[in-house]
Design a protein around this motif. Structure first.
Motif, mmCIF file in Angstrom:
data_model
loop_
_atom_site.group_PDB
_atom_site.id
_atom_site.type_symbol
_atom_site.label_atom_id
_atom_site.label_comp_id
_atom_site.label_asym_id
_atom_site.label_seq_id
_atom_site.Cartn_x
_atom_site.Cartn_y
_atom_site.Cartn_z
ATOM 1 N N GLU A 1 48.713 23.606 46.329
ATOM 2 C CA GLU A 1 49.224 24.888 46.835
ATOM 3 C C GLU A 1 50.728 24.524 47.452
ATOM 4 O OE1 GLU A 1 47.101 25.969 50.859
ATOM 5 O OE2 GLU A 1 45.748 25.213 49.840
ATOM 6 N N HIS A 2 50.989 23.242 47.616
ATOM 7 C CA HIS A 2 52.228 23.125 48.320
ATOM 8 C C HIS A 2 52.760 22.085 47.053
ATOM 9 C CE1 HIS A 2 51.109 24.420 52.000
ATOM 10 N NE2 HIS A 2 49.884 24.132 51.860
ATOM 11 N N PRO A 3 53.833 22.684 46.535
ATOM 12 C CA PRO A 3 54.224 21.791 45.148
ATOM 13 C C PRO A 3 55.254 20.759 45.648
ATOM 14 C CG PRO A 3 54.464 24.209 44.754
ATOM 15 C CD PRO A 3 54.016 23.967 46.071
ATOM 16 N N TRP A 4 55.898 21.079 46.804
ATOM 17 C CA TRP A 4 56.613 19.843 47.423
ATOM 18 C C TRP A 4 55.785 18.616 47.650
ATOM 19 C CZ3 TRP A 4 55.607 17.853 52.134
ATOM 20 C CH2 TRP A 4 54.726 18.693 53.135
ATOM 21 N N ALA A 5 54.788 19.008 48.212
ATOM 22 C CA ALA A 5 53.732 17.840 48.540
ATOM 23 C C ALA A 5 53.207 16.992 47.392
ATOM 24 C CB ALA A 5 52.439 18.364 49.600
ATOM 25 N N ALA A 6 52.937 17.607 46.279
ATOM 26 C CA ALA A 6 52.301 16.826 45.103
ATOM 27 C C ALA A 6 53.519 16.025 44.519
ATOM 28 C CB ALA A 6 52.001 18.119 44.072
ATOM 29 N N ILE A 7 54.823 16.692 44.620
ATOM 30 C CA ILE A 7 55.873 15.803 44.268
ATOM 31 C C ILE A 7 56.317 14.571 45.288
ATOM 32 C CG2 ILE A 7 58.513 15.864 43.987
ATOM 33 C CD1 ILE A 7 58.068 19.004 43.442
ATOM 34 N N VAL A 8 56.187 14.676 46.486
ATOM 35 C CA VAL A 8 56.268 13.534 47.271
ATOM 36 C C VAL A 8 55.131 12.558 47.012
ATOM 37 C CG1 VAL A 8 56.396 12.715 49.575
ATOM 38 C CG2 VAL A 8 57.791 14.817 48.837
ATOM 39 N N GLU A 9 53.848 12.983 46.928
ATOM 40 C CA GLU A 9 52.815 12.091 46.795
ATOM 41 C C GLU A 9 52.953 11.302 45.533
ATOM 42 O OE1 GLU A 9 49.497 15.073 47.333
ATOM 43 O OE2 GLU A 9 50.056 15.034 49.408
ATOM 44 N N THR A 10 53.176 12.131 44.462
ATOM 45 C CA THR A 10 53.379 11.476 42.999
ATOM 46 C C THR A 10 54.369 10.355 43.037
ATOM 47 O OG1 THR A 10 52.545 13.604 42.040
ATOM 48 C CG2 THR A 10 53.470 12.110 40.686
ATOM 49 N N ALA A 11 55.628 11.000 43.575
ATOM 50 C CA ALA A 11 56.704 9.754 43.599
ATOM 51 C C ALA A 11 56.178 8.629 44.252
ATOM 52 C CB ALA A 11 57.975 10.353 44.169
ATOM 53 N N GLU A 12 55.505 8.737 45.408
ATOM 54 C CA GLU A 12 55.403 7.491 46.468
ATOM 55 C C GLU A 12 54.163 6.747 45.933
ATOM 56 O OE1 GLU A 12 54.776 9.361 50.221
ATOM 57 O OE2 GLU A 12 56.674 9.340 50.537
ATOM 58 N N ALA A 13 52.877 7.499 45.427
ATOM 59 C CA ALA A 13 51.878 6.755 44.570
ATOM 60 C C ALA A 13 52.260 6.131 43.409
ATOM 61 C CB ALA A 13 50.839 7.637 44.283
ATOM 62 N N GLY A 14 53.204 6.574 42.636
ATOM 63 C CA GLY A 14 53.609 6.072 41.211
ATOM 64 C C GLY A 14 54.845 5.072 41.511
ATOM 65 N N ASN A 15 55.130 4.723 42.762
ATOM 66 C CA ASN A 15 56.159 3.792 42.873
ATOM 67 C C ASN A 15 57.555 4.263 42.333
ATOM 68 O OD1 ASN A 15 54.578 1.924 44.410
ATOM 69 N ND2 ASN A 15 53.874 1.026 42.478
ATOM 70 N N CYS A 16 57.658 5.243 42.324
ATOM 71 C CA CYS A 16 59.171 5.853 41.860
ATOM 72 C C CYS A 16 60.333 5.368 42.864
ATOM 73 C CB CYS A 16 59.111 7.308 41.591
ATOM 74 S SG CYS A 16 58.053 7.866 40.299
ATOM 75 N N ASP A 17 61.367 5.106 42.287
ATOM 76 C CA ASP A 17 62.415 4.768 43.106
ATOM 77 C C ASP A 17 63.706 5.988 43.406
ATOM 78 O OD1 ASP A 17 63.461 4.403 40.657
ATOM 79 O OD2 ASP A 17 63.202 2.033 41.240
ATOM 80 N N LEU A 18 63.242 6.959 42.610
ATOM 81 C CA LEU A 18 64.204 8.194 42.786
ATOM 82 C C LEU A 18 63.478 9.363 42.276
ATOM 83 C CD1 LEU A 18 67.119 9.059 43.364
ATOM 84 C CD2 LEU A 18 67.595 8.805 40.882
ATOM 85 N N ILE A 19 63.601 10.474 43.092
ATOM 86 C CA ILE A 19 63.333 11.723 42.431
ATOM 87 C C ILE A 19 64.729 12.463 42.244
ATOM 88 C CG2 ILE A 19 62.161 14.119 43.289
ATOM 89 C CD1 ILE A 19 60.668 12.602 45.361
#
Length: 146
Positions: free
Chosen positions: A94-112
């Motif tokens: 229900e909060h797309p921004w939260a899913a984006i942030v959580e996915t980036a952090e959990a996936g060890n992404c270094d850039l969005i």
């Protein structure tokens, strides 16, 4: 410098341009992409539904899953054509921004890398900005493409 880049996309022209820019950046850095589409769950009042009326939550879920699959398949096709490794993920939140942030952090992404629609004034205030929320909540650097 960048090894894993998360790119949220909704299939809009703005998002498609950000996908193209992220593919180019990933190619230059030999990075991989994580392509994400976040759909909001069914509610009786949905403000940003990209398609028509739904008779049930099941119809909505099926249509949103189909749309996410199409959007992500097109983005992955572009990445594959450019020789860039990409994975895809369709998410429901229900909060797309939260899913984006959580996915980036959990996936060890270094850039969005994400698009900004550039809404200003009352329209920007009323609609809110997923990009603005990602910018203010993410510990991962964010490149906003406009």
């Amino acid at each position: 410098m960048f090894k894993k880049i998360l790119v949220p996309t909704d299939g809009s022209d703005f998002a498609n341009r950000a996908v193209d820019a992220a593919i180019q950046l990933a190619g230059e850095h030999q990075a991989s992409l994580v392509l994400v589409n976040v759909q909001m769950p069914f509610t009786l009042v949905a403000a940003e539904v990209p398609v028509g009326f739904f008779s049930s939550a099941e119809n909505y879920d099926a249509e949103m899953a189909k749309r996410a699959e199409q959007v992500l398949a097109e983005a992955k096709r572009k990445a594959d054509a450019a020789g860039v490794t990409a994975t895809t993920s369709g998410l429901l939140n229900e909060h797309p921004w939260a899913a984006i942030v959580e996915t980036a952090e959990a996936g060890n992404c270094d850039l969005i890398v994400m698009a900004s629609h550039g809404y200003r004034g009352l329209k920007g205030l009323v609609l809110g900005s997923q990009t603005q929320k990602v910018l203010t909540h993410s510990s991962v650097p964010v490149l906003v493409y406009r």
